[in-house]
Design an enzyme around this catalytic site. Structure first.
Site, short mmCIF file in Angstrom:
data_model
loop_
_atom_site.label_atom_id
_atom_site.label_comp_id
_atom_site.label_asym_id
_atom_site.label_seq_id
_atom_site.Cartn_x
_atom_site.Cartn_y
_atom_site.Cartn_z
N CYS A 1 -3.52 10.75 1.82
CA CYS A 1 -2.82 9.51 1.47
C CYS A 1 -1.41 9.80 0.94
CB CYS A 1 -3.60 8.76 0.41
SG CYS A 1 -5.32 8.69 0.79
N ARG B 1 -8.40 17.97 3.08
CA ARG B 1 -7.32 17.50 3.95
C ARG B 1 -5.95 17.62 3.28
NH1 ARG B 1 -9.76 11.76 5.68
NH2 ARG B 1 -10.46 11.91 3.51
N LYS C 1 0.85 -1.21 0.00
CA LYS C 1 0.00 0.00 0.00
C LYS C 1 0.88 1.25 0.00
CE LYS C 1 -3.29 2.90 0.53
NZ LYS C 1 -4.21 3.18 -0.56
N1 SAJ Z 1 -1.15 15.36 -8.03
C1 SAJ Z 1 -0.27 16.11 -8.79
N2 SAJ Z 1 0.10 15.64 -10.01
C2 SAJ Z 1 -0.38 14.45 -10.50
C3 SAJ Z 1 -1.28 13.69 -9.70
C4 SAJ Z 1 -1.65 14.16 -8.46
O1 SAJ Z 1 0.17 17.20 -8.38
O2 SAJ Z 1 -0.03 14.09 -11.62
C5 SAJ Z 1 -1.55 15.85 -6.71
C6 SAJ Z 1 -3.04 16.04 -6.60
O3 SAJ Z 1 -3.38 17.36 -6.98
C7 SAJ Z 1 -3.29 15.81 -5.12
C8 SAJ Z 1 -2.25 14.77 -4.74
O4 SAJ Z 1 -1.25 14.83 -5.77
O5 SAJ Z 1 -3.04 16.99 -4.38
C9 SAJ Z 1 -2.79 13.36 -4.62
O6 SAJ Z 1 -3.68 13.12 -5.68
P1 SAJ Z 1 -3.83 11.63 -6.28
O7 SAJ Z 1 -4.98 11.62 -7.20
O8 SAJ Z 1 -2.53 11.19 -6.81
O9 SAJ Z 1 -4.08 10.71 -5.02
P2 SAJ Z 1 -5.32 10.46 -4.06
O10 SAJ Z 1 -4.82 10.76 -2.69
O11 SAJ Z 1 -6.54 11.15 -4.52
O12 SAJ Z 1 -5.55 8.89 -4.21
C10 SAJ Z 1 -4.41 8.07 -4.07
C11 SAJ Z 1 -4.56 6.90 -5.00
N3 SAJ Z 1 -3.33 6.13 -4.97
C12 SAJ Z 1 -2.79 5.79 -6.14
O13 SAJ Z 1 -3.26 6.19 -7.20
C13 SAJ Z 1 -1.56 4.96 -6.08
C14 SAJ Z 1 -5.65 5.97 -4.54
O14 SAJ Z 1 -5.69 4.81 -5.36
C15 SAJ Z 1 -5.36 5.59 -3.14
O15 SAJ Z 1 -6.30 4.63 -2.67
C16 SAJ Z 1 -5.42 6.83 -2.30
O16 SAJ Z 1 -4.33 7.68 -2.72
C17 SAJ Z 1 -5.27 6.37 -0.91
O17 SAJ Z 1 -6.36 6.25 -0.29
O18 SAJ Z 1 -4.19 5.96 -0.53
#
Ligand code: SAJ
Length: 428
Positions: free
Chosen positions: A257, A321, A203
């Site tokens: 996360c 968050r 994870k």
């Molecule tokens: N972000 C960027 N650039 C990107 C992608 C995201 O700056 O290319 C930023 C987003 O704006 C955000 C943060 O990163 O602030 C996280 O966004 P995210 O979409 O990457 O992650 P989460 O937290 O919405 O969801 C993730 C997912 N993990 C993965 O994709 C490996 C989800 O599957 C997890 O279940 C979740 O974290 C979690 O619960 O751990």
């Protein structure tokens, strides 16, 4: 009919409890938040996720789901409580510990306990197991213990909870198999069995992978500006390579996360996680960098008014968050800016309620600059002419590359784009 007790009715526990109830389990959903329980008993949810209200109402209506502040005896216990980091970037496991303590007196021979909360590797066996064994029962011999992390993308939570592959790690084969029985009732994805420590690690690896790749994109965004390259064009071209998949640069990394989980690895392996620690530093630096550059761009005005669009941690979710937007806003408020905020997903935010606008128009009234921090779809649909005529001067800073810059320039806006001409304004 098997009874399941789900501890923690948040983003993961509530849909999990509800889906299990619709699959015929007798489910008691438990949370320490009495208001949350009272609202749920009236069918009111505090989480906005597509299809979640339908599933929860179906579960409650079927009488297979009841909610309470107190756990009760069951065949299966699922612990899905928050595991934030504290101010020292260490895992705060108090919720897991109190959840374990709340069931230690009611677990029985043959029960299955499944931890879903994201935790540092080793937590299930070293922290939770001894608490459960205060019951006098032994893990493995008398009750089963497994870890199974969720991996749902906020914004499509219910869909991914069912469709995504699942990892399950038991302290022994029997624990893995018994846990698999539960998830097989609703998971359509593949269920992969491993040992409990590997499951905890997987994870964290998934989210750390994203964090590192976002940091790489952010670092390249700064380098691209210095070298006069448009990072968005460069990433688009680089990703044409069959085995390259750059993430997107932005104003920082938020959510409960990706911004949190990598610290669990640093905590357990501080001497061997240099890249992961550096990654967190790079991503946590972005909001400061953005605030400093906004300050430089607007220093031509004595008392500039800034309209900040987007408070949530990413586009089209209502979750705030660890949002990098909040960090940028705090920095700019501290710098004394006259600020109005607008986010279609946020109607109330105690700390900034006095500067929170209800509409785009209200927010841009007499403003000098629009700063876009979150890529809500709605922002891409704004007609530049309509906002421009309400503003004192027409600047737009897009840290997510989420609006049509040529259109805004045609309306007389000066456009600044992170990774193009924003961070390296030759003003550094
Ligand atoms: N972000 C960027 N650039 C990107 C992608 C995201 O700056 O290319 C930023 C987003 O704006 C955000 C943060 O990163 O602030 C996280 O966004 P995210 O979409 O990457 O992650 P989460 O937290 O919405 O969801 C993730 C997912 N993990 C993965 O994709 C490996 C989800 O599957 C997890 O279940 C979740 O974290 C979690 O619960 O751990």
């Amino acid at each position: 009919m098997k009874k399941v007790c789900v501890l923690g009715l948040g983003y993961i526990g509530l849909p999990t409890a509800s889906i299990l109830a619709t699959k015929g389990y007798k489910v008691i959903g438990v949370d320490i938040d009495e208001d949350l329980i009272a609202n749920l008993q009236q069918g009111k949810l505090s989480i906005a996720e597509p299809d979640l209200d339908t599933i929860v109402h179906a579960a409650l209506f079927s009488k297979n789901l009841t909610v309470s502040i107190k756990p009760a005896e069951a065949n299966v216990f699922i612990i899905s409580v928050p595991t934030p980091i504290d101010e020292n970037k260490k895992a705060d496991l108090r919720c897991v510990i109190s959840a374990g303590e709340s069931i230690a007196s009611i677990i029985r021979q043959g029960n299955v306990v499944i931890l879903e909360s994201t935790v540092p590797p080793g937590t299930a066996v070293e922290i939770l197991q001894p608490i459960l064994e205060k019951s006098g029962l032994r893990a493995g011999d008398d009750f089963s213990l497994a870890f199974s992390p969720e991996r749902v993308l906020p914004g499509q939570l219910v869909y991914e909870l069912v469709e995504n592959d699942r990892v399950i790690g038991g302290i022994d084969d029997k624990s893995s198999e018994l846990a698999k029985e539960i998830y097989k009732s609703f998971v359509k994805g593949k269920i992969n069995i491993t040992d409990i420590r590997t499951a905890e690690m997987v994870k964290l690896m998934e989210n750390t992978f994203r964090d590192v790749n976002i940091a790489l994109a952010n670092e390249f965004a700064i380098i691209a500006e210095q070298l006069g390259v448009n990072i968005w064009e460069a990433i688009g071209l680089a990703n044409q390579h069959p085995r390259v998949n750059f993430m997107k640069p932005g104003p920082g990394v938020g959510g409960h996360c990706i911004a949190v989980d990598p610290w669990f690895i640093v905590e357990k392996a501080p001497n061997n996680s240099k890249l992961i620690r550096k990654t967190r530093e790079i991503n946590d630096q972005m909001p400061i960098l953005v605030a400093n550059m906004v300050n430089k761009i607007l220093n031509f005005k004595k008392k500039p008014k800034l309209s900040i669009f987007g408070m949530t941690y990413k586009g089209d979710v209502s979750d705030i968050r660890e949002s990098p937007s909040i960090k940028v806003i705090q920095e700019l408020v501290t710098k004394g800016f006259d600020i109005s905020l607008y986010d279609p997903f946020v109607q109330f935010y105690p700390k900034f309620n006095n500067i929170l606008s209800k509409t785009v128009e209200e927010s841009v009234e007499n403003s000098d600059c629009i700063l876009i921090l979150t890529e809500h779809k709605l922002f891409g649909e704004i007609i530049p002419d309509n906002v421009g005529k309400l503003m004192r001067s027409k600047l737009v800073i897009d840290t997510r590359n989420c609006v049509e810059h040529a259109l805004w320039r045609k309306s007389g806006f000066k456009t600044f784009v992170l990774g193009v001409n924003f961070l390296d304004l030759n003003l550094q």
